[in-house]
Scaffold this motif. Structure first.
Motif, mmCIF file in Angstrom:
data_model
loop_
_atom_site.group_PDB
_atom_site.id
_atom_site.type_symbol
_atom_site.label_atom_id
_atom_site.label_comp_id
_atom_site.label_asym_id
_atom_site.label_seq_id
_atom_site.Cartn_x
_atom_site.Cartn_y
_atom_site.Cartn_z
ATOM 1 N N ASN A 155 -22.239 33.706 64.968
ATOM 2 C CA ASN A 155 -21.312 34.071 63.793
ATOM 3 C C ASN A 155 -19.893 33.469 63.732
ATOM 4 O O ASN A 155 -19.453 32.925 64.715
ATOM 5 C CB ASN A 155 -21.624 35.865 63.772
ATOM 6 N N ARG A 184 -11.200 28.471 72.757
ATOM 7 C CA ARG A 184 -11.276 28.471 74.232
ATOM 8 C C ARG A 184 -11.475 27.129 74.760
ATOM 9 O O ARG A 184 -10.927 26.700 75.789
ATOM 10 C CB ARG A 184 -12.244 29.623 74.693
ATOM 11 N N ASP A 242 -23.709 28.719 70.608
ATOM 12 C CA ASP A 242 -22.378 29.109 70.790
ATOM 13 C C ASP A 242 -21.764 29.430 69.331
ATOM 14 O O ASP A 242 -20.679 29.808 69.255
ATOM 15 C CB ASP A 242 -21.628 27.831 71.111
ATOM 16 N N ALA A 243 -22.711 29.424 68.157
ATOM 17 C CA ALA A 243 -22.048 29.744 66.917
ATOM 18 C C ALA A 243 -23.023 30.722 66.182
ATOM 19 O O ALA A 243 -23.695 30.212 65.183
ATOM 20 C CB ALA A 243 -22.098 28.393 65.965
ATOM 21 N N LYS A 264 -13.897 31.734 68.528
ATOM 22 C CA LYS A 264 -13.428 31.982 69.933
ATOM 23 C C LYS A 264 -13.901 30.981 70.749
ATOM 24 O O LYS A 264 -13.153 30.325 71.568
ATOM 25 C CB LYS A 264 -14.181 33.234 70.535
ATOM 26 N N ASN A 265 -15.215 30.491 70.619
ATOM 27 C CA ASN A 265 -15.524 29.384 71.488
ATOM 28 C C ASN A 265 -14.807 27.997 71.413
ATOM 29 O O ASN A 265 -14.449 27.147 72.199
ATOM 30 C CB ASN A 265 -17.072 29.227 71.319
ATOM 31 N N TYR A 272 -9.947 34.988 68.410
ATOM 32 C CA TYR A 272 -10.458 34.178 67.233
ATOM 33 C C TYR A 272 -9.421 33.753 66.404
ATOM 34 O O TYR A 272 -9.728 33.406 65.034
ATOM 35 C CB TYR A 272 -11.602 34.674 66.566
ATOM 36 N N LYS A 319 -16.829 34.784 64.113
ATOM 37 C CA LYS A 319 -15.862 35.106 64.992
ATOM 38 C C LYS A 319 -16.172 34.569 66.405
ATOM 39 O O LYS A 319 -14.933 33.762 67.153
ATOM 40 C CB LYS A 319 -15.894 36.599 65.423
ATOM 41 N N THR A 320 -17.421 34.594 66.842
ATOM 42 C CA THR A 320 -17.634 33.718 68.127
ATOM 43 C C THR A 320 -17.515 32.300 68.005
ATOM 44 O O THR A 320 -17.032 31.853 69.046
ATOM 45 C CB THR A 320 -19.388 34.361 68.516
ATOM 46 N N THR A 321 -17.730 31.948 67.093
ATOM 47 C CA THR A 321 -17.732 30.490 66.713
ATOM 48 C C THR A 321 -16.291 30.020 66.844
ATOM 49 O O THR A 321 -15.775 29.024 67.635
ATOM 50 C CB THR A 321 -18.143 29.998 65.459
#
Length: 694
Positions: free
Chosen positions: A160, A170, A157-158, A166-167, A197, A162-164
């Motif tokens: 990078n 959310r 889930d991590a 976002k997760n 993010y 930005k994705t981290t």
């Protein structure tokens, strides 16, 4: 190409140049906008019955429906009870760490740590699943109290920053608001729409809901990219005055190694505490003890399965959940495939009695041993009645089965007593309940050194240690009337001599006197018993009674389970029970299938027993030919040998083109198995990458 020949080969209807195809539906009565009628799925009668009842009739299909229902219902009831106990043990094991972590989360804040992020470092070791249970219960406690929640992240889930982010955003919002609430937080606000993010979204959520604690947990922190983690910590530290972050890192190695992966500047942003979760072995031992040594137990795992379970536990990391799933499979396989399991139901009556079931009882090894024992004792008429009268056999089977279950309860209570005495007397601190139970199931405890050492050590106990031992003994022994009388006499004696130090028996070394005798210029040392005071004489009588009672209990309870009549019904003890299921050997199975395919395939051919035969699958033929070659195999020679197998069988009718197709397919399948590969040394060769048994 000759145009005339091309025209000759063309279809006569002109479909090779047709550009439009018309579809004519078969049923033209339906209007274009009408939906097709939905056909109801109707299962065949037998299939419908099977879907409602997963257990099938045994005894060659002659088992009656009541017996099948009894097996299934008893399994469901028994395992639901065991599962509840297992879950209680896991919750109890995690409760200590849960309260400590919850207290840390509630009592800390960035202000108390000088604007550093509060951080909990939790080492889990081999008990990886315990962290998931801890986070789930921590989230339930925080959300129930309305304080916040927990965002659990895996390394996937991590990837990078930005994705981290976002997760995190959310998961934090959907934890309490759901997906619709998350979408509304992104859209229903004044001003420009924020990106997924942007931490302003999370800050808005915290302000609206009054969140005071937001825990971000990394379950496998060692697998997270250190560079990404450094950027994330730097960003979160700038938001701690607006969002009440608390970090939790699950660590499988050590705190020092985890800190060594981060920059010093990143470590300086964190401050908190270190927590440790107990290893999985403690939970596994408690689960096994609860399953086996229950005072009202009805079903037990045998010695072979016990050895397999704990061998698997020590050879590789095994979570308590994985241990429970293995035990559940053992339970399920027994009740699914053993018709005698129907006798375990408490409502087993004459409705289960049938000729086939009685015939099955007469064919188990324990029945043969039972009859031989009574024949040696001269009860031939009793044995004859068991062999000829089904009704009498059924009633006697139920009676002896209940008696056998009671003896198994006594056996495990004796095993628990031995384990308690070993620890209390300091004879063996490393011995676990599983070791004692495994020996008890093998019938090795009766004359074991453990029992002798315990009976010897009991005589040397003083009154204080004797009281402590009696208080922790299992209920089956403390409920014995003789032990109750011993305890009452001990209490009366202690009240009478309450001013005296702990009472000691004559077997205690304190009552030994060392004497010295000089004989012919040599000194001879000897020990003798000193004269005992009255209270120690009375206490010695109590110790002798307790010693005799314990010895008699061990002699009666420590029997061999394999000698019990119908132990096949209440003990599962297969020869090779779970290794092939939970520790499979796929390579061995593949090699056997390719080397001896007719072990798995049905064939009526007379040549099916030959080493290499055209009746075998093409892949098996090619594999056996490769086994006869060296590390490098010439593909042309291999093709010639492969083709010769089919020519010898088919003769002139052999289609070489079809055989070549089979050869290429077999070769590609062996490559996909990883058994051969292309050789760089010689282009027309292939290299073997595996050998049989290696």
């Amino acid at each position: 190409m000759d145009p005339e020949m091309a025209d000759a080969d063309a279809p006569k209807d002109g479909s090779n140049t047709q550009g439009v195809y018309l579809y004519h539906p078969a049923n033209v009565s339906k209007t274009p906008g009408e939906r097709p009628s939905k056909r109801r799925k109707v299962l065949p009668e037998k299939q419908a019955e099977n879907t409602t009842h997963p257990f099938v009739p045994l005894l060659d299909g002659d088992e009656n429906a009541a017996s099948v229902e009894s097996r299934y219902n008893f399994y469901q009831t028994l395992w639901s009870e065991q599962e509840t106990k297992i879950q209680g043990i896991l919750n109890e094991a995690d409760s200590g760490v849960l309260e400590e972590v919850l207290s840390f989360v509630r009592s800390t804040s960035p202000q108390t740590y000088g604007n550093c992020i509060p951080t909990a470092l939790v080492t889990v070791g081999s008990n990886v699943s315990s962290l998931g249970r801890l986070l789930t219960r921590l989230n339930d406690r925080l959300t129930t109290a309305g304080e916040g929640g927990v965002v659990a992240l895996e390394s996937g889930d991590a990837p990078n920053l930005k994705t981290t982010l976002k997760n995190i955003i959310r998961a934090a919002i959907t934890n309490t608001e759901g997906n619709e609430g998350y979408q509304s937080f992104l859209t229903d606000r004044d001003g420009p729409r924020l990106l997924g993010y942007d931490l302003d979204v999370l800050g808005d959520y915290v302000k609206r809901k009054g969140v005071t604690k937001l825990v971000i947990a990394f379950r496998d922190s060692e697998a997270v990219d250190p560079n990404m983690l450094t950027d994330l910590l730097s960003l979160l530290s700038s938001w701690v005055d607006r969002i009440p972050f608390t970090l939790l890192f699950g660590i499988s190695t050590s705190v020092e190694l985890f800190e060594g992966r981060l920059l010093r500047s990143s470590v300086a942003l964190l401050r908190g505490r270190y927590f440790k979760i107990h290893g999985a072995s403690n939970c596994v031992d408690r689960i096994y003890e609860n399953l086996q040594a229950n005072e009202i137990g009805q079903f037990w795992l045998g010695r072979n399965i016990t050895a397999t379970l704990f061998e698997k536990s020590t050879d590789a990391f095994q979570t308590p959940e994985a241990f429970s799933r293995t035990v559940k499979y053992a339970y399920m396989s027994h009740f699914f495939a053993n018709p005698l399991a129907a006798l375990l139901a408490s409502d087993a009556s004459a409705s289960l009695r049938q000729n086939k079931l009685c015939e099955a009882i007469r064919n188990v090894p324990s029945f043969r041993s039972f009859c031989e024992h009574h024949l040696d004792a001269g009860s031939s008429e009793y044995v004859r009645q068991l062999l000829e009268d089904d009704e009498y056999l059924f009633s006697q089977s139920l009676q002896h089965l209940r008696a056998g279950q009671q003896k198994m309860r006594y056996l495990f209570q004796a095993a628990r007593t031995i384990h308690i005495c070993l620890k209390h007397l300091g004879l063996s601190k490393e011995t676990s309940i599983s070791d004692v139970s495994s020996r008890a199931l093998s019938g090795e405890l009766v004359d074991s050194p453990w029992v002798e050492e315990i009976l010897t050590g009991l005589k040397t106990l003083d009154s204080t240690k004797l009281q402590e031992l009696i208080a922790i003994l299992p209920g089956s022994l403390t409920a014995h009337p003789d032990l109750g009388a011993i305890n009452e006499d001990l209490e009366y004696l202690l009240q009478e001599y309450k001013d005296v130090a702990p009472l000691r028996s004559e077997y205690d070394n304190h009552h030994s006197v060392l004497t010295t005798t000089v004989l012919r210029q040599s000194v001879k040392l000897s020990r003798r018993k000193a004269k005992l005071p009255d209270q120690d004489v009375d206490y010695t009588r109590i110790i002798d009674r307790f010693h005799a009672l314990t010895g008699a209990f061990f002699a009666e309870a420590l029997l061999k389970p394999q000698d019990l009549f119908l132990h096949e019904a209440f003990i599962i003890d297969m020869k090779n029970p779970l290794k092939e299921i939970f520790s499979p050997r796929p390579r061995y199975a593949i090699e056997r299938a390719l080397a001896r395919p007719f072990d798995y395939l049905i064939s009526t051919s007379n040549t099916s027993e030959a080493r290499v035969s055209a009746k075998q699958p093409a892949t098996a033929i090619l594999y056996q030919l490769i086994l006869e070659s060296g590390a490098l195999v010439n593909v042309h020679d291999l093709w010639q040998a492969f083709n010769a197998v089919f020519e010898s069988d088919g003769g002139a009718d052999c289609d070489e083109r079809m055989v070549l197709t089979l050869f290429y397919r077999a070769l590609s399948e062996l490559k996909s198995f990883g058994m051969v590969k292309s050789s760089r040394k010689k282009l027309d060769h292939i290299a073997k990458t595996s050998w049989v048994g290696l």
